[in-house]
Design an enzyme around this catalytic site. Structure first.
Site, PDB file in Angstrom:
ATOM      1  N   SER A   1      -0.976 -15.765  29.663  1.00 20.51           N
ATOM      2  CA  SER A   1      -1.636 -14.483  29.850  1.00 20.51           C
ATOM      3  C   SER A   1      -2.238 -13.996  28.526  1.00 20.51           C
ATOM      4  CB  SER A   1      -0.642 -13.473  30.439  1.00 20.51           C
ATOM      5  OG  SER A   1      -1.293 -12.331  30.921  1.00 20.51           O
TER       6      SER A   1
ATOM      7  N   ASP B   1      -5.787 -14.430  41.294  1.00 22.52           N
ATOM      8  CA  ASP B   1      -5.677 -13.765  39.995  1.00 22.52           C
ATOM      9  C   ASP B   1      -7.100 -13.488  39.514  1.00 22.52           C
ATOM     10  OD1 ASP B   1      -5.417 -13.078  37.304  1.00 22.52           O
ATOM     11  OD2 ASP B   1      -4.014 -14.688  36.832  1.00 22.52           O
TER      12      ASP B   1
ATOM     13  N   HIS C   1      -0.926 -14.155  39.342  1.00 20.41           N
ATOM     14  CA  HIS C   1      -0.624 -14.007  37.922  1.00 20.41           C
ATOM     15  C   HIS C   1       0.881 -13.786  37.749  1.00 20.41           C
ATOM     16  CE1 HIS C   1      -2.215 -13.189  33.871  1.00 20.41           C
ATOM     17  NE2 HIS C   1      -1.201 -12.351  33.750  1.00 20.41           N
TER      18      HIS C   1
END
Length: 350
Positions: free
Chosen positions: A167, A261, A291
């Site tokens: 991320s 996502d 995610h």
């Protein structure tokens, strides 16, 4: 970018049947631990709730993994780090891991078990760094710390280095890879896990999954804003790696994203830029996942298979194996469509 905001739309909408069924138990649990009103609390309280959520999902270290805390010093700053090793085993590479959390959340503990499992699964040493967080420390503070972690690790070992980030940490890993491509000890590979790379928000996944569970387009905009210094230039490649003008010389790269996502298109675009510059890159979009799926790896089969594939890719990158992606990664018994979409274009398929 992280597992922090509740799915704000009423009901499950189009995702009711689109996600792996077991994933909804994970999503509901995250939402129960990190309620929607958390965004109104002071940052310190948000971090406390996030850390409590991370502890809830934390798993014991695999047998044989040892972890020790230390400090890297850079320009008078002390950067806490954690070093993972397999007892009785000589590592052949070092993984530098940058944690997620939207540049606002996370620390050495929040992704501790993930680092330990990478260490055990790949058989490599792993160093995780506790970079500075926004809003107290605006860009380029996190990037400067990420770069310092790489430089300190490179000076301390002769092992090949694999950059790995999840991320927000994927953003940092990509930024460090680009900044150090000509470094005498440049990385031999990079593994980016659902990274936020500053991509075009009119792109495919940004539009199709603007309100996806656990990460929305509004969340992404919030995180971008909160880490931005006054007058922040969005074309700064240390802030948005996709804004770089030169993608040559990057190490072999694997990008793994989740189908549902908004950030997934960033992985596709980054892969394309590297290939266009003559480099080696693979993008794999994992179907029916969202995610932050790494935290679901113990309860959701698809997430477990995806994580196993990631560990295998890290092992191959560290070993200098040109076969970056296992063709069987993500294969699901009883599902004729198979598993992960291996988006690795070749002359025969393009």
């Amino acid at each position: 970018m992280g597992t922090v905001h509740k799915f704000k739309t009423a009901g499950r909408g189009k995702y009711a049947s689109r996600l792996d069924p077991g994933l909804w138990d994970y999503i509901d649990r995250v939402n129960s631990l990190y309620p929607p009103e958390i965004g109104e609390l002071p940052i310190a309280e948000q971090r406390a709730v996030y850390n409590a959520m991370c502890r809830t999902f934390h798993l014991h270290h695999p047998k044989g993994v040892t972890a020790s805390d230390g400090i890297f010093t850079a320009q008078g700053r002390a950067i806490p780090v954690r070093h993972y090793r397999m007892a009785g085993k000589v590592a052949r590479a070092l993984v530098i891991y940058y944690h997620g959390g939207g540049f606002v959340l996370g620390d050495l503990d929040s992704h501790d078990d993930i680092c330990a499992e990478i260490c055990a699964g790949a058989g490599f040493d792993v160093v995780s760094g506790d970079y500075r967080l926004a809003p107290e420390h605006l860009h380029p503070a996190a990037f400067d710390d990420a770069l310092a972690i790489f430089e300190s690790a490179a000076a301390a070992t002769n092992l090949p280095i694999v950059l790995c980030g999840e991320s927000a940490g994927g953003n940092l890993a990509a930024g460090v890879a680009q900044a150090t491509r000509h470094h005498p000890r440049h990385a031999v590979g990079q593994m980016l896990i659902y990274p936020g790379l500053g991509g075009d928000e009119t792109g495919r996944s940004y539009v199709e999954h603007a309100n996806a569970p656990l990460l929305t387009l509004a969340d992404i905009d919030f995180y971008r804003s909160i880490r931005s210094a006054p007058g922040q230039s969005l074309d700064d490649p240390a802030f948005s790696p996709l804004e770089d003008r030169d993608f040559s010389g990057l190490p072999p790269t694997v990008i793994v994203t989740a189908e549902c996502d908004p950030l997934s298109s960033d992985g596709e675009a980054y892969r394309d830029r590297i290939l266009a510059a003559g480099g080696s890159a693979v993008w794999r979009e994992e179907p029916r996942l969202v995610h932050s799926f790494l935290r679901a790896r113990m309860t959701v089969r698809r997430a477990a298979e995806a994580f196993a594939g990631i560990i295998g890719d890290i092992a191959r990158l560290g070993a200098g194996d040109e076969a970056l992606v296992s063709p069987l990664v993500g294969k699901m018994v009883g599902r004729p469509e198979g598993g992960a979409k291996d988006r690795d274009p070749s002359p025969s398929s393009s």
